[in-house]
Design an enzyme around this catalytic site. Structure first.
Site, short mmCIF file in Angstrom:
data_model
loop_
_atom_site.label_atom_id
_atom_site.label_comp_id
_atom_site.label_asym_id
_atom_site.label_seq_id
_atom_site.Cartn_x
_atom_site.Cartn_y
_atom_site.Cartn_z
N CYS A 183 -69.49 23.86 38.44
CA CYS A 183 -68.86 24.60 37.17
C CYS A 183 -68.55 23.51 35.70
O CYS A 183 -67.59 22.75 36.33
CB CYS A 183 -67.50 25.19 37.79
SG CYS A 183 -66.59 26.17 36.47
N PRO A 184 -69.14 23.65 34.80
CA PRO A 184 -68.65 22.91 33.50
C PRO A 184 -67.31 23.16 33.12
O PRO A 184 -66.81 22.15 32.48
CB PRO A 184 -69.68 23.66 32.69
CG PRO A 184 -70.09 24.93 33.03
CD PRO A 184 -69.95 25.04 34.33
#
Length: 317
Positions: A183-184
Site C-alpha cells: 500500500c503506497p
C-alpha cells in the site's frame, strides 16, 4: 523375530489419527512459541534512509489530511460551540470525535511502522513447510497444495525457500509472510503482522471522515449565516467536508472488502489468484471459499485480529 514383527505391526498400524493430529498441533505451538521472542524483536520495520525519504511524502500527505480535519472540527467547530455555552453538546462531540480520530491515527501509525513479517527475518520457511499440512486442513490436502505450489516455494530474487502464502514484494525487495498487498498510502506492505492494523485503519478512518463531514456541514451551514464576511474560511471548511466524504465512501468499501477477506482467511493477492481456484478444483472439501480456512469466520478472524475478541478493534493491542 516374532516379537519384533509384532512391535513393527503396532508401530505401523496402531497409531490413532486423532493422536497424530494432536501431536502435530503440539509441534506447531512449540515451534511458534520458540519463535515468539524473535518476532517481537522484528516487529518494527528496519528502514534505510532511502526508504524514509521515498515513503515520507505519502505519509506526510495522509497525516496532513488527518490534522486538517482535526483543525476544522476541534479548533473551529468545537471552540465555537463552547463559546456559545453549548457545553454538553460540545463535550459529547469532543469525546466521540477524538475516540474515532485517535483510533484511526494509532491504527495508521502502527500500519506504517510495524513490519508485515518478512520470511528472511523470521526464518519461518522451515516451520511453514513442516506445518503446511496443518495450515491447509489435513495431511492429504496439505500434500496436494504443496505439490500445486511447489513452483513458487522458492524465491529466485531472494535465493531462498519461500513459505506457504508468502510473496515477494518488488518494492520492499523481500518475501512477505501472508502478503496482502503493498500500500503506497502507508508506505509499507500489508502482511501477516500488520493486516489487523491496516483493517482498523480503513475502518476507523471512514467512520471519522463521515462523522466529521456530517457534524461539520451542519455547523458550517448555521455558522455561515452569522459570518458572511468569513467566506474564505467557510470555503476551506466545505472543501474539507467534500474531501472527507470522498475518502469516507472509498475507504468504507475497502473496510467491507477486507472484512470479507479476513473472515474467509484470504488475502487480496489470493482472492485474485488463479492458483486458489485451481486448489479449490483439486480439493473438493475446499470447493467454497479459501483452501486455508479454519472452518468458521470467527476462527479465521482470530488468525488476523487475535484470540481475544474484545481486543479485535483496539489498535493498541
Amino acid at each position: 523375530n516374532s516379537a519384533a514383527g509384532q512391535g513393527d505391526t503396532v508401530n505401523e498400524g496402531g497409531r490413532d489419527p486423532q493422536q497424530e493430529l494432536t501431536e502435530k498441533v503440539i509441534l506447531r505451538e512449540a515451534l511458534r512459541s520458540s519463535d515468539r521472542i524473535l518476532r517481537m524483536k522484528l516487529r518494527l520495520r528496519s528502514c534505510s534512509p532511502l526508504d524514509v525519504v521515498l515513503s515520507a511524502p505519502m505519509v506526510v500527505v495522509v497525516s496532513s489530511l488527518f490534522w486538517w480535519t482535526w483543525f476544522n472540527h476541534v479548533i473551529l467547530m468545537d471552540r465555537d460551540l463552547f463559546s456559545r455555552s453549548n457545553f454538553a453538546l460540545a463535550a459529547l462531540d469532543v469525546v466521540c470525535f477524538h475516540f474515532l480520530f485517535i483510533s484511526s491515527q494509532l491504527a495508521y501509525l502502527r500500519t506504517v511502522v510495524t513490519s508485515p513479517g518478512y520470511s528472511q527475518d523470521s526464518g519461518e520457511a522451515g516451520e511453514e513447510e513442516t506445518l503446511a499440512e496443518l495450515e491447509c486442513g489435513g495431511q492429504e490436502e496439505g500434500r496436494a497444495m504443496s505439490q500445486l505450489n511447489s513452483e513458487r516455494r522458492y524465491c529466485q530474487v531472494c535465493q531462498r525457500s519461500k513459505p506457504e502464502r508468502a510473496h515477494h514484494c518488488r518494492i520492499c525487495n523481500k518475501c512477505v509472510m501472508r502478503m496482502d498487498h503493498h500500500c503506497p498510502w502507508v508506505a509499507n506492505c500489508v502482511g501477516r503482522d500488520n493486516h489487523k492494523f491496516f483493517f482498523l485503519f480503513v475502518l476507523y478512518t471512514p467512520l471519522t471522515a463521515i462523522y466529521h463531514a456530517v457534524t461539520n456541514s451542519v455547523w458550517a451551514s448555521q455558522w455561515f449565516h452569522n459570518n458572511l464576511d468569513a467566506w474564505l474560511l467557510v470555503a476551506q471548511v466545505w472543501c474539507n467536508v467534500l474531501v472527507c466524504c470522498a475518502f469516507g465512501i472509498i475507504l468504507i468499501v475497502f473496510a467491507f472488502y477486507h472484512a470479507y477477506l479476513i473472515s474467509s482467511d484470504l488475502t487480496t493477492l489470493e482472492s485474485m489468484s488463479s492458483v486458489i481456484r485451481t486448489q479449490q478444483a483439486v480439493l473438493p472439501s475446499q470447493s467454497h471459499g479459501s483452501p486455508y480456512t479454519l472452518g468458521t469466520a470467527t476462527s479465521n478472524c482470530n488468525t488476523v485480529m487475535g484470540a481475544s475478541k474484545w481486543r479485535w478493534f483496539l489498535a493498541c493491542a
